[in-house]
Write a protein that holds these residues in place. Structure first.
Motif, PDB file in Angstrom:
ATOM      1  N   ALA A  54       0.830  -1.207   0.000  1.00  0.00           N
ATOM      2  CA  ALA A  54       0.000   0.000   0.000  1.00  0.00           C
ATOM      3  C   ALA A  54       0.863   1.255   0.000  1.00  0.00           C
ATOM      4  CB  ALA A  54      -0.919  -0.004   1.220  1.00  0.00           C
ATOM      5  N   LEU A  55       1.936   1.252   0.801  1.00  0.00           N
ATOM      6  CA  LEU A  55       2.805   2.424   0.866  1.00  0.00           C
ATOM      7  C   LEU A  55       3.521   2.643  -0.464  1.00  0.00           C
ATOM      8  CD1 LEU A  55       4.040   4.723   2.461  1.00  0.00           C
ATOM      9  CD2 LEU A  55       5.744   3.136   3.369  1.00  0.00           C
ATOM     10  N   ALA A  56       4.031   1.570  -1.049  1.00  0.00           N
ATOM     11  CA  ALA A  56       4.745   1.698  -2.322  1.00  0.00           C
ATOM     12  C   ALA A  56       3.830   2.246  -3.411  1.00  0.00           C
ATOM     13  CB  ALA A  56       5.312   0.343  -2.734  1.00  0.00           C
ATOM     14  N   ILE A  57       2.597   1.734  -3.468  1.00  0.00           N
ATOM     15  CA  ILE A  57       1.652   2.213  -4.483  1.00  0.00           C
ATOM     16  C   ILE A  57       1.287   3.668  -4.231  1.00  0.00           C
ATOM     17  CG2 ILE A  57      -0.683   1.967  -5.413  1.00  0.00           C
ATOM     18  CD1 ILE A  57      -0.450  -1.037  -4.879  1.00  0.00           C
ATOM     19  N   SER A  58       1.004   4.020  -2.974  1.00  0.00           N
ATOM     20  CA  SER A  58       0.597   5.393  -2.666  1.00  0.00           C
ATOM     21  C   SER A  58       1.717   6.384  -2.950  1.00  0.00           C
ATOM     22  CB  SER A  58       0.146   5.504  -1.204  1.00  0.00           C
ATOM     23  OG  SER A  58      -0.460   6.758  -0.961  1.00  0.00           O
ATOM     24  N   GLU A  59       2.941   5.999  -2.632  1.00  0.00           N
ATOM     25  CA  GLU A  59       4.072   6.891  -2.943  1.00  0.00           C
ATOM     26  C   GLU A  59       4.179   7.118  -4.446  1.00  0.00           C
ATOM     27  OE1 GLU A  59       7.232   6.229   0.712  1.00  0.00           O
ATOM     28  OE2 GLU A  59       7.374   4.923  -1.049  1.00  0.00           O
ATOM     29  N   ARG A  60       3.855   6.088  -5.228  1.00  0.00           N
ATOM     30  CA  ARG A  60       3.966   6.200  -6.681  1.00  0.00           C
ATOM     31  C   ARG A  60       2.819   7.010  -7.277  1.00  0.00           C
ATOM     32  NH1 ARG A  60       4.167   1.228  -7.653  1.00  0.00           N
ATOM     33  NH2 ARG A  60       2.080   0.806  -8.479  1.00  0.00           N
ATOM     34  N   VAL A  61       1.575   6.737  -6.848  1.00  0.00           N
ATOM     35  CA  VAL A  61       0.425   7.382  -7.493  1.00  0.00           C
ATOM     36  C   VAL A  61       0.018   8.703  -6.833  1.00  0.00           C
ATOM     37  CG1 VAL A  61      -0.434   5.176  -8.337  1.00  0.00           C
ATOM     38  CG2 VAL A  61      -1.314   6.080  -6.189  1.00  0.00           C
ATOM     39  N   ASN A  62       0.280   8.827  -5.530  1.00  0.00           N
ATOM     40  CA  ASN A  62      -0.095  10.058  -4.824  1.00  0.00           C
ATOM     41  C   ASN A  62       1.091  10.978  -4.560  1.00  0.00           C
ATOM     42  OD1 ASN A  62      -2.904   9.396  -4.433  1.00  0.00           O
ATOM     43  ND2 ASN A  62      -2.267   7.933  -2.856  1.00  0.00           N
ATOM     44  N   GLY A  63       2.267  10.383  -4.421  1.00  0.00           N
ATOM     45  CA  GLY A  63       3.458  11.153  -4.070  1.00  0.00           C
ATOM     46  C   GLY A  63       3.871  10.873  -2.633  1.00  0.00           C
ATOM     47  N   PRO A  64       5.177  10.941  -2.335  1.00  0.00           N
ATOM     48  CA  PRO A  64       5.684  10.581  -1.005  1.00  0.00           C
ATOM     49  C   PRO A  64       5.151  11.460   0.125  1.00  0.00           C
ATOM     50  CG  PRO A  64       7.462  10.643  -2.618  1.00  0.00           C
ATOM     51  CD  PRO A  64       6.254  11.232  -3.283  1.00  0.00           C
ATOM     52  N   GLN A  65       4.873  12.732  -0.156  1.00  0.00           N
ATOM     53  CA  GLN A  65       4.434  13.651   0.894  1.00  0.00           C
ATOM     54  C   GLN A  65       2.919  13.844   0.952  1.00  0.00           C
ATOM     55  OE1 GLN A  65       7.483  14.634  -0.894  1.00  0.00           O
ATOM     56  NE2 GLN A  65       8.358  13.548   0.849  1.00  0.00           N
ATOM     57  N   HIS A  66       2.187  13.151   0.120  1.00  0.00           N
ATOM     58  CA  HIS A  66       0.732  13.332   0.080  1.00  0.00           C
ATOM     59  C   HIS A  66       0.109  12.849   1.394  1.00  0.00           C
ATOM     60  CE1 HIS A  66      -3.451  12.877  -1.225  1.00  0.00           C
ATOM     61  NE2 HIS A  66      -3.150  13.688  -2.220  1.00  0.00           N
ATOM     62  N   PRO A  67      -0.928  13.553   1.902  1.00  0.00           N
ATOM     63  CA  PRO A  67      -1.585  13.111   3.146  1.00  0.00           C
ATOM     64  C   PRO A  67      -2.072  11.670   3.106  1.00  0.00           C
ATOM     65  CG  PRO A  67      -2.272  15.340   2.593  1.00  0.00           C
ATOM     66  CD  PRO A  67      -1.452  14.852   1.430  1.00  0.00           C
ATOM     67  N   ALA A  68      -2.554  11.216   1.944  1.00  0.00           N
ATOM     68  CA  ALA A  68      -3.014   9.826   1.835  1.00  0.00           C
ATOM     69  C   ALA A  68      -1.862   8.853   2.038  1.00  0.00           C
ATOM     70  CB  ALA A  68      -3.667   9.598   0.471  1.00  0.00           C
ATOM     71  N   THR A  69      -0.703   9.209   1.523  1.00  0.00           N
ATOM     72  CA  THR A  69       0.486   8.376   1.714  1.00  0.00           C
ATOM     73  C   THR A  69       0.885   8.369   3.174  1.00  0.00           C
ATOM     74  OG1 THR A  69       1.236   8.877  -0.533  1.00  0.00           O
ATOM     75  CG2 THR A  69       2.883   8.020   1.001  1.00  0.00           C
ATOM     76  N   ASN A  70       0.743   9.494   3.828  1.00  0.00           N
ATOM     77  CA  ASN A  70       1.110   9.574   5.245  1.00  0.00           C
ATOM     78  C   ASN A  70       0.198   8.705   6.106  1.00  0.00           C
ATOM     79  OD1 ASN A  70       3.354  10.867   6.322  1.00  0.00           O
ATOM     80  ND2 ASN A  70       2.113  12.298   7.479  1.00  0.00           N
ATOM     81  N   ILE A  71      -1.066   8.566   5.708  1.00  0.00           N
ATOM     82  CA  ILE A  71      -1.989   7.691   6.441  1.00  0.00           C
ATOM     83  C   ILE A  71      -1.491   6.250   6.388  1.00  0.00           C
ATOM     84  CG2 ILE A  71      -4.312   6.691   6.408  1.00  0.00           C
ATOM     85  CD1 ILE A  71      -5.332   9.447   5.489  1.00  0.00           C
ATOM     86  N   VAL A  72      -1.049   5.821   5.205  1.00  0.00           N
ATOM     87  CA  VAL A  72      -0.521   4.464   5.059  1.00  0.00           C
ATOM     88  C   VAL A  72       0.786   4.317   5.833  1.00  0.00           C
ATOM     89  CG1 VAL A  72       0.226   2.696   3.438  1.00  0.00           C
ATOM     90  CG2 VAL A  72      -1.567   4.291   2.772  1.00  0.00           C
ATOM     91  N   ARG A  73       1.640   5.329   5.731  1.00  0.00           N
ATOM     92  CA  ARG A  73       2.922   5.296   6.439  1.00  0.00           C
ATOM     93  C   ARG A  73       2.697   5.192   7.948  1.00  0.00           C
ATOM     94  NH1 ARG A  73       4.903   9.634   4.190  1.00  0.00           N
ATOM     95  NH2 ARG A  73       6.035   8.592   2.513  1.00  0.00           N
ATOM     96  N   ARG A  74       1.691   5.895   8.435  1.00  0.00           N
ATOM     97  CA  ARG A  74       1.375   5.849   9.869  1.00  0.00           C
ATOM     98  C   ARG A  74       0.922   4.439  10.281  1.00  0.00           C
ATOM     99  NH1 ARG A  74       0.085   9.860  13.144  1.00  0.00           N
ATOM    100  NH2 ARG A  74      -0.162  11.286  11.393  1.00  0.00           N
ATOM    101  N   ALA A  75       0.107   3.792   9.434  1.00  0.00           N
ATOM    102  CA  ALA A  75      -0.362   2.443   9.738  1.00  0.00           C
ATOM    103  C   ALA A  75       0.811   1.457   9.784  1.00  0.00           C
ATOM    104  CB  ALA A  75      -1.389   1.995   8.696  1.00  0.00           C
ATOM    105  N   LEU A  76       1.729   1.574   8.833  1.00  0.00           N
ATOM    106  CA  LEU A  76       2.900   0.695   8.817  1.00  0.00           C
ATOM    107  C   LEU A  76       3.788   0.977  10.019  1.00  0.00           C
ATOM    108  CD1 LEU A  76       4.753  -1.408   7.563  1.00  0.00           C
ATOM    109  CD2 LEU A  76       5.672   0.385   6.050  1.00  0.00           C
TER     110      LEU A  76
END
Length: 201
Positions: A54-76
């Motif tokens: 999920a993190l790898a996909i979100s970083e690719r499609v949303n960007g590393p700093q996007h809030p949605a990516t941060n939600i996944v990063r927080r879960a991991l």
């Protein structure tokens, strides 16, 4: 208490999403939820794989700093902390903290939550100096007036715990009294987790 049913449901939903070739943007949500549920029921390998994907996909499609990516990063990060992989958890927590502050423009409940996770992480390591430093930074970030919020009270409880562990009982007591006063102002129930922490400490 329905975790097995929740796992079965999200596993099926994820399989359907993959079969229908759902967009990667939407797939991230299913992967994150599946990873979180598997983390709760100690399916560590499954949670690892799903949250990292999920993190790898979100970083690719949303960007590393996007809030949605941060939600996944927080879960991991939370999953890694729970499974005692503190070095990787700390690195992710620092990224989460920086991104949250950048997007929110300052302190928010998410920033406070990440600070509490860092305090817990250092406590698990037995690194009292780092634990005290994060707790002090968290309190100082409020400025002259600590707000009457649950998050602030929880941070004060964390700070009191680290101060007590290092032998500074006077400062620990002051932090607890402040947290207790906030809990009183908020009308926090006696049987709540916060009140329980206050009673134990």
């Amino acid at each position: 208490g329905e975790w097995p049913a929740a796992q079965a449901t999200i596993t099926e939903a994820l399989a359907v999403a993959r079969a229908r070739r759902l967009s990667e943007f939407r797939l991230v949500h299913f992967l994150r939820r599946a990873g979180e549920i598997n983390a709760w029921i100690d399916n560590i390998a499954e949670a690892d794989a799903q949250l990292r994907e999920a993190l790898a996909i979100s970083e690719r499609v949303n960007g590393p700093q996007h809030p949605a990516t941060n939600i996944v990063r927080r879960a991991l990060q939370r999953h890694l902390l729970w499974t005692s992989r503190t070095d990787e958890a700390e690195a992710l927590a620092r990224d989460v903290l920086a991104n949250d502050r950048a997007h929110a423009g300052g302190e928010t409940y998410l920033v406070e939550d990440t600070r509490r996770m860092l305090i817990e992480l250092h406590s698990n390591r037995g690194d009292l100096e780092a634990e005290r430093a994060v707790a002090a930074e968290a309190i100082a970030a409020y400025g002259e007036t600590i707000p009457d919020t649950f998050q602030a009270a929880a941070l004060l409880v964390s700070r009191a715990s680290s101060l007590a562990a290092s032998g500074d009982t006077a400062a620990a007591l002051a932090a607890l009294q402040h947290a207790n006063a906030i809990a009183g102002h908020l009308g926090v129930a006696r049987g709540s987790m916060l009140r329980g922490n206050l009673a134990v400490l």
